[in-house]
Design an enzyme around this catalytic site. Structure first.
Site, PDB file in Angstrom:
ATOM      1  N   TRP A   1      -2.750  -2.718  -1.669  1.00 45.69           N
ATOM      2  CA  TRP A   1      -2.391  -4.125  -1.861  1.00 45.69           C
ATOM      3  C   TRP A   1      -3.172  -4.861  -0.784  1.00 45.69           C
ATOM      4  O   TRP A   1      -2.860  -4.779   0.407  1.00 45.69           O
ATOM      5  CB  TRP A   1      -0.893  -4.313  -1.668  1.00 45.69           C
ATOM      6  CG  TRP A   1      -0.393  -5.680  -1.986  1.00 45.69           C
ATOM      7  CD1 TRP A   1      -0.037  -6.153  -3.214  1.00 45.69           C
ATOM      8  CD2 TRP A   1      -0.144  -6.754  -1.071  1.00 45.69           C
ATOM      9  NE1 TRP A   1       0.403  -7.459  -3.117  1.00 45.69           N
ATOM     10  CE2 TRP A   1       0.346  -7.851  -1.818  1.00 45.69           C
ATOM     11  CE3 TRP A   1      -0.300  -6.909   0.310  1.00 45.69           C
ATOM     12  CZ2 TRP A   1       0.692  -9.070  -1.235  1.00 45.69           C
ATOM     13  CZ3 TRP A   1       0.044  -8.124   0.891  1.00 45.69           C
ATOM     14  CH2 TRP A   1       0.529  -9.187   0.115  1.00 45.69           C
TER      15      TRP A   1
ATOM     16  N   LYS B   1      13.205 -14.268 -10.882  1.00 55.48           N
ATOM     17  CA  LYS B   1      12.889 -13.152 -11.789  1.00 55.48           C
ATOM     18  C   LYS B   1      11.852 -13.600 -12.820  1.00 55.48           C
ATOM     19  O   LYS B   1      10.901 -12.886 -13.109  1.00 55.48           O
ATOM     20  CB  LYS B   1      14.139 -12.643 -12.529  1.00 55.48           C
ATOM     21  CG  LYS B   1      15.130 -11.853 -11.734  1.00 55.48           C
ATOM     22  CD  LYS B   1      14.707 -10.435 -11.385  1.00 55.48           C
ATOM     23  CE  LYS B   1      13.991 -10.383 -10.058  1.00 55.48           C
ATOM     24  NZ  LYS B   1      14.738 -10.284  -8.869  1.00 55.48           N
TER      25      LYS B   1
ATOM     26  N   GLU C   1      17.993 -16.965  -8.386  1.00 55.11           N
ATOM     27  CA  GLU C   1      17.576 -15.594  -8.679  1.00 55.11           C
ATOM     28  C   GLU C   1      16.989 -15.497 -10.093  1.00 55.11           C
ATOM     29  O   GLU C   1      15.981 -14.810 -10.311  1.00 55.11           O
ATOM     30  CB  GLU C   1      18.776 -14.647  -8.492  1.00 55.11           C
ATOM     31  CG  GLU C   1      18.544 -13.190  -8.858  1.00 55.11           C
ATOM     32  CD  GLU C   1      17.429 -12.507  -8.081  1.00 55.11           C
ATOM     33  OE1 GLU C   1      16.909 -13.081  -7.116  1.00 55.11           O
ATOM     34  OE2 GLU C   1      17.050 -11.392  -8.488  1.00 55.11           O
TER      35      GLU C   1
ATOM     36  N   ARG D   1       3.821  -0.302  -4.883  1.00 57.18           N
ATOM     37  CA  ARG D   1       3.577  -0.842  -3.540  1.00 57.18           C
ATOM     38  C   ARG D   1       2.257  -1.600  -3.443  1.00 57.18           C
ATOM     39  O   ARG D   1       1.966  -2.228  -2.423  1.00 57.18           O
ATOM     40  CB  ARG D   1       3.564   0.291  -2.516  1.00 57.18           C
ATOM     41  CG  ARG D   1       4.841   1.061  -2.425  1.00 57.18           C
ATOM     42  CD  ARG D   1       4.701   2.215  -1.468  1.00 57.18           C
ATOM     43  NE  ARG D   1       4.590   1.754  -0.103  1.00 57.18           N
ATOM     44  CZ  ARG D   1       5.612   1.551   0.710  1.00 57.18           C
ATOM     45  NH1 ARG D   1       6.824   1.786   0.289  1.00 57.18           N
ATOM     46  NH2 ARG D   1       5.422   1.140   1.939  1.00 57.18           N
TER      47      ARG D   1
ATOM     48  N   GLU E   1       8.366 -14.030 -11.220  1.00 60.70           N
ATOM     49  CA  GLU E   1       7.761 -12.760 -10.802  1.00 60.70           C
ATOM     50  C   GLU E   1       7.157 -11.987 -11.956  1.00 60.70           C
ATOM     51  O   GLU E   1       6.042 -11.489 -11.844  1.00 60.70           O
ATOM     52  CB  GLU E   1       8.830 -11.846 -10.189  1.00 60.70           C
ATOM     53  CG  GLU E   1       9.211 -12.153  -8.793  1.00 60.70           C
ATOM     54  CD  GLU E   1      10.119 -11.070  -8.238  1.00 60.70           C
ATOM     55  OE1 GLU E   1      11.241 -10.931  -8.756  1.00 60.70           O
ATOM     56  OE2 GLU E   1       9.714 -10.370  -7.308  1.00 60.70           O
TER      57      GLU E   1
ATOM     58  N   LYS F   1       6.248  -4.180  -3.766  1.00 60.96           N
ATOM     59  CA  LYS F   1       7.701  -3.957  -3.717  1.00 60.96           C
ATOM     60  C   LYS F   1       8.276  -4.254  -2.333  1.00 60.96           C
ATOM     61  O   LYS F   1       9.273  -4.930  -2.202  1.00 60.96           O
ATOM     62  CB  LYS F   1       7.995  -2.518  -4.126  1.00 60.96           C
ATOM     63  CG  LYS F   1       9.467  -2.142  -4.104  1.00 60.96           C
ATOM     64  CD  LYS F   1      10.210  -2.751  -5.253  1.00 60.96           C
ATOM     65  CE  LYS F   1      11.680  -2.412  -5.254  1.00 60.96           C
ATOM     66  NZ  LYS F   1      12.445  -3.396  -6.029  1.00 60.96           N
TER      67      LYS F   1
ATOM     68  N   ASN G   1      -1.625   2.072   5.730  1.00 60.05           N
ATOM     69  CA  ASN G   1      -0.745   1.023   5.212  1.00 60.05           C
ATOM     70  C   ASN G   1      -0.318   0.191   6.419  1.00 60.05           C
ATOM     71  O   ASN G   1       0.212   0.732   7.377  1.00 60.05           O
ATOM     72  CB  ASN G   1       0.474   1.688   4.548  1.00 60.05           C
ATOM     73  CG  ASN G   1       1.578   0.697   4.217  1.00 60.05           C
ATOM     74  OD1 ASN G   1       1.311  -0.481   4.013  1.00 60.05           O
ATOM     75  ND2 ASN G   1       2.799   1.172   4.156  1.00 60.05           N
ATOM     76  N   GLY G   2      -0.590  -1.121   6.375  1.00 57.91           N
ATOM     77  CA  GLY G   2      -0.226  -1.977   7.509  1.00 57.91           C
ATOM     78  C   GLY G   2      -1.359  -2.920   7.847  1.00 57.91           C
ATOM     79  O   GLY G   2      -2.273  -3.123   7.039  1.00 57.91           O
TER      80      GLY G   2
ATOM     81  N   CYS H   1       0.832  -1.204   0.000  1.00 58.36           N
ATOM     82  CA  CYS H   1       0.000   0.000   0.000  1.00 58.36           C
ATOM     83  C   CYS H   1       0.873   1.263   0.000  1.00 58.36           C
ATOM     84  O   CYS H   1       1.920   1.293   0.625  1.00 58.36           O
ATOM     85  CB  CYS H   1      -0.949   0.113   1.186  1.00 58.36           C
ATOM     86  SG  CYS H   1      -2.068  -1.274   1.356  1.00 58.36           S
TER      87      CYS H   1
ATOM     88  N   HIS I   1      18.329 -36.039  -8.586  1.00 61.11           N
ATOM     89  CA  HIS I   1      17.624 -36.600  -7.439  1.00 61.11           C
ATOM     90  C   HIS I   1      16.127 -36.298  -7.482  1.00 61.11           C
ATOM     91  O   HIS I   1      15.450 -36.390  -6.454  1.00 61.11           O
ATOM     92  CB  HIS I   1      18.238 -36.074  -6.140  1.00 61.11           C
ATOM     93  CG  HIS I   1      19.678 -36.466  -5.993  1.00 61.11           C
ATOM     94  ND1 HIS I   1      20.077 -37.734  -5.649  1.00 61.11           N
ATOM     95  CD2 HIS I   1      20.819 -35.748  -6.208  1.00 61.11           C
ATOM     96  CE1 HIS I   1      21.403 -37.782  -5.625  1.00 61.11           C
ATOM     97  NE2 HIS I   1      21.877 -36.586  -5.973  1.00 61.11           N
TER      98      HIS I   1
HETATM   99  C1  AGP Z   1      12.581  -9.333  -5.703  1.00 63.92           C
HETATM  100  O1  AGP Z   1      12.486  -9.276  -7.070  1.00 63.92           O
HETATM  101  C2  AGP Z   1      11.340  -9.388  -4.977  1.00 63.92           C
HETATM  102  N1  AGP Z   1      10.366  -8.491  -5.391  1.00 63.92           N
HETATM  103  C3  AGP Z   1      11.377  -9.739  -3.510  1.00 63.92           C
HETATM  104  O2  AGP Z   1      11.766 -11.072  -3.437  1.00 63.92           O
HETATM  105  C4  AGP Z   1      12.274  -8.889  -2.580  1.00 63.92           C
HETATM  106  O3  AGP Z   1      13.621  -9.122  -2.858  1.00 63.92           O
HETATM  107  C5  AGP Z   1      11.945  -9.244  -1.121  1.00 63.92           C
HETATM  108  O4  AGP Z   1      10.611  -8.933  -0.856  1.00 63.92           O
HETATM  109  C6  AGP Z   1      12.850  -8.562  -0.130  1.00 63.92           C
HETATM  110  O5  AGP Z   1      12.711  -7.173  -0.181  1.00 63.92           O
HETATM  111  P1  AGP Z   1      13.756  -6.227   0.525  1.00 63.92           P
HETATM  112  O6  AGP Z   1      15.067  -6.454  -0.131  1.00 63.92           O
HETATM  113  O7  AGP Z   1      13.227  -4.853   0.317  1.00 63.92           O
HETATM  114  O8  AGP Z   1      13.787  -6.620   1.964  1.00 63.92           O
END
Ligand code: AGP
Length: 609
Positions: free
Chosen positions: A74, A486, A482, A27, A489, A604, A100-101, A2, A505
């Site tokens: 969100w 990516k 990673e 966000r 996501e 984010k 937000n929260g 949010c 395995h």
């Molecule tokens: C990364 O592409 C993600 N959106 C997510 O995994 C992110 O790295 C994770 O939420 C941690 O966020 P931060 O680094 O702000 O703590």
């Protein structure tokens, strides 16, 4: 999770708020809304959907006023809908909140308020706050908000406007970020700094347990008990352009391209040009304290966790300190066995991730030394850790983390070399060689970026896949994870990252001609082993896309497609090998028509557990 943006000044608030919300849309983006105060009356416009939908609604039915608060959501409590969108108001529509929260005791509070006759319209936790303030309305708006918040458990960044005192915005913070920015004739409030950078770099961050009364050009801050709190204005030097797309079609692409310069900035000022000495004064650790550290625990979430995994390899190799990496959400609740000789390194782009913050608190409670590797200046983690090392990557707006990751790796690499030197594990000459390797990284990344078109073509061949496997060994393994993250996501293709040797395995059962297998076949000590894994995939009809090192001819006989990275030492190879995987995910997502900067369901910074 949010975004909140507010304006109070002498101009129409709505255009400022819409622009701010667009910057905060990363966000959360399932619904949005704005409330204004005009001639003492509250006006609300809100709907499910993106900010663009809210804009359309406002064009049909405008609201005006020089004071306003806005929200992009969100969803946590209550599905995305017009009614559940923020702002929320009280029974008489005179008190309006954006939040937000998460209000953890909202059910209990809602029941009590309903028993007293309050009528609820939505199924959100936030609406409870509007009614709770109404129920506690006695004295000033600030006092009423403070009284209401003292009954709340959970996390919040909150902005409130009311017909009772129509010339101010009340703000509050507990666990979720909120920033006040001073413009020429007006004051802004925002969930992050980049959203207000265009107007001001003079900011104040609220701390937990604080409330504020915001009027044009000034703000006053208090504890929840009404004690005034003196706050210092921080000058933010980020270039406003850094929060814009600057000609790129997406922030993700822009941020991928920013990596060479971001890494240069991370190194700048920390490595002496001639002597190659490393300085990290901000660590708050004396040489003696460093020598005493006998264990390192990295803790983080998501992409930042992958950076920690690379760190585990680097610290063990160069500093010979036993290292491990822990998911923050697991670490914080499993009573970790750590002590004052353990160094906990929390890695986080945002500095606001709830689980990572929790892990920091737990580590401090167990007397460990805690440092944070963080991108956002003044964020919660930067305040809570004993020391903070900033990655200096500039604002990262794309939800999929790219430049934050490579700058985190840069900091970790430098720390591993520094600790290795302090512990007497590596000599000055070895350290100088390692640092030279790192200094060459930005230009090597530039040469990978020149090959973007080749990667785009490979993306075309992968765009219709439904699954993908990413394999790597050693420091290539975290990069496989990673790369897979990516892809998941931004393109919604199911992808798994695996240590290449583990494939046989289990996951080998998945391989057929429809399965793209991305293999990090990098030069180095494990090269022959990984070639063996490539053979295993090919023998089962798999389609291999190899990330290999320039001049590797052997791989041309085995892989279906190859992306080359420049020759480099094994230690810095993660910094290079991740770049093609970021581009691959990006172009696959674009070709599938996905919303790259705002992937579905994601936010984010995850400021809830
Ligand atoms: C990364 O592409 C993600 N959106 C997510 O995994 C992110 O790295 C994770 O939420 C941690 O966020 P931060 O680094 O702000 O703590």
């Amino acid at each position: 999770m949010c975004g909140i943006f507010g304006y109070i000044g002498n101009k129409e608030a709505v255009p400022f708020i819409l622009e701010g919300l667009k910057k905060l849309e990363y966000r959360g983006y399932d619904s949005a809304g704005i409330a204004t105060l005009h001639k003492g009356n509250v006006f609300i416009s809100k709907c499910a959907g993106k900010i663009a939908d809210l804009e359309t609604l406002l064009a049909q039915k405008p609201i005006s006023g020089a004071i306003g608060i806005g929200h992009t959501r969100w969803a946590t409590h209550g599905r995305p809908s017009d009614i559940n969108s923020h702002p929320h108001d009280d029974c008489r529509g005179k008190i309006v909140v954006v939040h937000n929260g998460i209000i953890e005791n909202y059910l209990e509070l809602r029941r009590e308020l309903a028993d007293k006759g309050h009528k609820f319209k939505s199924t959100t936790d936030t609406e409870v706050l509007a009614h709770l303030i109404e129920d506690n309305m006695n004295g000033s708006l600030l006092q009423s908000v403070s009284r209401a918040l003292s009954l709340v458990r959970g996390s919040y960044a909150l902005a409130v406007i009311s017909e009772h005192e129509p010339e101010k915005i009340i703000v509050a913070r507990q666990g979720s970020p909120l920033i006040v920015g001073y413009g020429e004739e007006e004051t802004f409030i925002s969930s992050d700094i980049p959203a207000m950078l265009k107007y001001t770099g003079r900011t104040i961050q609220l701390d937990n347990g604080e409330v504020g009364e915001v009027v044009p050009k000034k703000a006053k801050f208090y504890s929840l008990h009404g004690k005034p709190v003196a706050k210092k204005i921080e000058l933010i030097s980020w270039d406003p352009e850094s929060a814009e797309k600057g000609g790129y079609s997406h922030f993700m692409l822009k941020e991928i391209h920013e990596q060479p310069n971001a890494i240069r900035k991370t190194i700048e000022g920390r490595v002496e040009a001639e002597s190659h000495k490393i300085h990290f004064d901000e660590l708050n650790l004396s040489d003696e304290e460093i020598r005493k550290i006998n264990r390192v625990v990295f803790t983080a979430c998501g992409t930042s966790w992958h950076a920690g995994l690379v760190g585990e390899y680097l610290f063990e190799q160069y500093a010979k300190i036993p290292a491990e990496v822990e998911y923050a959400a697991e670490f914080r609740y499993r009573q970790p066995i750590i002590d004052e000789n353990t160094l906990v390194i929390a890695i986080t782009q945002s500095g606001e991730t709830a689980d990572t913050l929790g892990a920091v608190w737990e580590a401090k409670a167990q007397n460990a030394k805690v440092i944070a590797i963080c991108n956002v200046v003044g964020s919660s983690i930067a305040r809570d850790a004993h020391g903070v090392v900033y990655t200096n990557a500039g604002p990262e707006i794309g939800v999929a983390s790219t430049k934050a990751f490579t700058t985190q790796l840069t900091v970790i690499y430098l720390l591993a070399v520094l600790f290795g030197k302090r512990k007497g594990i590596i000599s000055d000459a070895q350290a100088a060689k390692l640092i030279n390797d790192l200094i060459e990284v930005p230009s090597k990344i530039e040469s990978i970026l020149y090959r973007e078109k080749e990667i785009e073509q490979i993306a075309h061949s992968m765009k219709d896949a439904t699954n993908a496997l990413y394999l790597g060994r050693g420091k290539g393994f975290p990069i496989a994870l990673e790369g897979a993250l990516k892809l998941k996501e931004v393109s919604y293709i199911h992808a798994e990252g695996y240590p290449a040797a583990e494939m046989k395995h289990g996951p080998i059962a998945l391989i057929d001609q429809h399965m793209p297998v991305v293999v990090l076949a990098l030069a180095g000590s494990r090269y022959e082993k990984i070639l063996g894994n490539v053979e295993e995939v090919k023998a089962r009809g798999g389609n291999v896309i190899a990330v290999a090192t320039e001049n590797d001819v052997l791989i041309t006989e085995k892989a279906d497609k190859i992306i080359y990275i420049p020759q480099c030492s094994e230690a810095i190879s993660p910094l290079l090998a991740v770049i093609p995987l970021q581009l691959l995910a990006y172009y696959i997502a674009v070709k599938r028509g996905c919303h790259v900067d705002q992937p579905r369901n994601l936010a984010k910074s995850v400021t809830v557990e």
